[in-house]
Write an enzyme that holds these catalytic residues in place. Structure first.
Site, PDB file in Angstrom:
ATOM      1  N   PHE A 127      60.426  -0.728 102.041  1.00 37.74           N
ATOM      2  CA  PHE A 127      60.744  -1.612 100.909  1.00 37.74           C
ATOM      3  C   PHE A 127      61.507  -0.779  99.873  1.00 37.74           C
ATOM      4  CE2 PHE A 127      56.698  -2.856 102.815  1.00 37.74           C
ATOM      5  CZ  PHE A 127      56.889  -4.205 103.101  1.00 37.74           C
TER       6      PHE A 127
ATOM      7  N   CYS B  84      52.526  -5.402  93.306  1.00 39.21           N
ATOM      8  CA  CYS B  84      52.929  -5.959  92.010  1.00 39.21           C
ATOM      9  C   CYS B  84      52.487  -7.415  91.896  1.00 39.21           C
ATOM     10  CB  CYS B  84      54.439  -5.818  91.809  1.00 39.21           C
ATOM     11  SG  CYS B  84      55.407  -6.604  93.099  1.00 39.21           S
TER      12      CYS B  84
HETATM   13  N1  SAH Z   1      60.843   0.662  95.954  1.00 40.89           N
HETATM   14  C1  SAH Z   1      61.941  -0.012  95.298  1.00 40.89           C
HETATM   15  C2  SAH Z   1      61.625  -1.441  94.884  1.00 40.89           C
HETATM   16  C3  SAH Z   1      61.184  -2.329  96.013  1.00 40.89           C
HETATM   17  S1  SAH Z   1      61.345  -4.036  95.667  1.00 40.89           S
HETATM   18  C4  SAH Z   1      62.401   0.804  94.112  1.00 40.89           C
HETATM   19  O1  SAH Z   1      61.716   1.752  93.695  1.00 40.89           O
HETATM   20  O2  SAH Z   1      63.457   0.487  93.568  1.00 40.89           O
HETATM   21  C5  SAH Z   1      60.867  -4.746  97.177  1.00 40.89           C
HETATM   22  C6  SAH Z   1      61.862  -4.607  98.304  1.00 40.89           C
HETATM   23  O3  SAH Z   1      61.259  -5.131  99.478  1.00 40.89           O
HETATM   24  C7  SAH Z   1      63.152  -5.377  98.138  1.00 40.89           C
HETATM   25  O4  SAH Z   1      64.225  -4.479  98.216  1.00 40.89           O
HETATM   26  C8  SAH Z   1      63.191  -6.375  99.309  1.00 40.89           C
HETATM   27  O5  SAH Z   1      64.481  -6.531  99.863  1.00 40.89           O
HETATM   28  C9  SAH Z   1      62.274  -5.717 100.289  1.00 40.89           C
HETATM   29  N2  SAH Z   1      61.590  -6.586 101.261  1.00 40.89           N
HETATM   30  C10 SAH Z   1      61.048  -7.798 101.050  1.00 40.89           C
HETATM   31  N3  SAH Z   1      60.422  -8.225 102.170  1.00 40.89           N
HETATM   32  C11 SAH Z   1      60.569  -7.260 103.113  1.00 40.89           C
HETATM   33  C12 SAH Z   1      60.134  -7.088 104.461  1.00 40.89           C
HETATM   34  N4  SAH Z   1      59.389  -8.033 105.048  1.00 40.89           N
HETATM   35  N5  SAH Z   1      60.458  -5.967 105.101  1.00 40.89           N
HETATM   36  C13 SAH Z   1      61.188  -4.997 104.496  1.00 40.89           C
HETATM   37  N6  SAH Z   1      61.627  -5.099 103.220  1.00 40.89           N
HETATM   38  C14 SAH Z   1      61.320  -6.203 102.530  1.00 40.89           C
END
Ligand code: SAH
Length: 389
Positions: free
Chosen positions: A222, A333
């Site tokens: 993520f 979150c």
């Molecule tokens: N760690 C990042 C913020 C993550 S926000 C930072 O520090 O900036 C959450 C992220 O999860 C998003 O980029 C979204 O595209 C991704 N996401 C959502 N569902 C997902 C899934 N099932 N598998 C992988 N990524 C996912």
């Protein structure tokens, strides 16, 4: 001044600190949507002054409990100035911080992030919309950015009946726009990136990872723009894999790796983390550090069970992927998931994974995201560092 009357017996929650009344708790009224109104109890006694919007489930949102305080332009200006004065004192770096955080700063529905040269703004209360020009002007006066960009989209606005309206509200956006974190440069996109373009709430946790990472292979799951994995690489880790379901997220993370001179130690993977974690386990792939920073799995209490299962699934897999001594940095979150629920989920996941894990540190968002008691949605972020024994 219009009045909005609480149904009998509904006074307690607000007296206990809740900063809104639900639509179902209010008697019918002819107050106009988006107006400033006085909330009164069933005997007509003043409780609070705030924004009324019958289209929203949160139909009344408290701005002041002082009957002598008008809700006007001067109040809006004062609250923004006080919020900024607090950031200048408390934020770890006022150039990169949340400058205004809704109820916790005394104006429901206003979020402003300072991202270096730019202030990114979100308004998600109909009652606040009329002060948008004043809000922009006040932020410009206080912060002197190169641009103010409004991200006028998302479910919170839809719930209030506010139309989508995004764009530059002042100045011109620098190109590229960068934020600095612990000496690293991250290119971000306030217009097309997620939320306001950068997750400032995890800033302190990314910097903490820089101190706690101890080398080896890293999985930043993520990853979005890659902030966690990049700090791990800056700490000297051998390799980082940036995993996100969004191709734009992975591309941004890899571009940021390049900008910081880490390209040869970074690779990307566009996939659903639920599938990919399982695939890594199946293939015998192991890591020395796994970061899990998923989007909110629970929006309301009704989705808590499903959210719990989702969190448990990814955490269980991540624990199994860790080598002994490896670090898990795991976040939630989701507003309705409390610290205790999150810890209990982790204990469950560790038991099912047959992994012995110890908690290294329990963290949340930094002081630029203060949490208001009574409005616990402002205390939403949990971030726990664990070590596999
Ligand atoms: N760690 C990042 C913020 C993550 S926000 C930072 O520090 O900036 C959450 C992220 O999860 C998003 O980029 C979204 O595209 C991704 N996401 C959502 N569902 C997902 C899934 N099932 N598998 C992988 N990524 C996912």
């Amino acid at each position: 001044m219009s009045t909005v009357c609480l149904r009998p017996g509904k006074e307690r929650a607000i007296a206990a600190g809740r900063r809104w009344a639900y639509r179902t708790e209010l008697l019918p009224t002819d107050a106009a949507p988006g107006s400033v109104a006085d909330l009164v109890d069933s005997r007509g006694a003043f409780i609070a002054r705030g924004f009324y919007n019958p289209r929203s489930e949160l139909a009344f949102r408290v701005v002041t409990e002082d009957p002598d305080e008008p809700v006007d332009a001067d109040l809006v200006r004062r609250r923004i100035a006080a919020a900024w004065a607090y950031r200048r004192r408390a934020a770890d770096d006022p150039r990169y911080c949340r400058a205004f955080f809704s109820e916790a700063d005394g104006l429901p529905g206003l979020v402003a992030d300072r991202l270096g040269e730019v202030v990114a703004l979100q308004i998600s209360a109909l009652g606040l919309q009329r002060w948008q020009p004043l809000i922009v002007e006040t932020l410009v006066d206080l912060i002197r950015p190169a641009a103010v960009y409004e991200r006028g989209e998302g479910s919170a606005r839809r719930r209030e009946g506010l139309p989508e309206a995004s764009g530059v509200r002042w100045g011109a956006l620098p190109e590229p726009l960068v934020v600095r974190e612990g000496g690293l440069t991250l290119r971000i996109d306030v217009a097309a990136g997620q939320k306001t373009g950068h997750y400032l709430d995890q800033r302190g946790n990314r910097l903490r990872l820089r101190q706690l990472a101890r080398g080896g292979e890293v999985l930043d799951a993520f990853c979005n723009t890659g902030g966690f994995g990049l700090q791990a690489l800056a700490a000297g880790c051998a390799r980082a894999t940036f995993l996100d379901i969004s191709p734009a997220g992975v591309a941004a993370a890899l571009a940021n790796a390049e900008v910081n001179g880490f390209a040869s130690r970074a690779d990307g993977c566009v996939a659903n983390a639920f599938d990919q974690l399982r695939a890594y386990e199946h293939d015998g792939r192991r890591f020395d550090c796994v970061i899990l920073d998923p989007p909110a799995f629970a929006r309301g209490r009704a989705s808590l069970d499903a959210a719990f299962r989702g969190y448990k699934e990814i955490n269980l897999r991540a624990m199994r992927l860790l080598r002994p001594g490896g670090l898990l940095v795991t976040s939630s979150c989701s507003q309705p998931v409390t610290d205790d629920m999150f810890l209990r989920m982790l204990a469950d996941a560790a038991a099912d994974a047959r992994c012995r894990m110890r908690v290294v540190e329990r963290r949340g968002a930094g002081p630029d995201h203060p949490g208001l008691l009574g409005a616990e949605q402002t205390l939403y972020l949990k971030c726990i560092f664990l070590e596999r024994l």
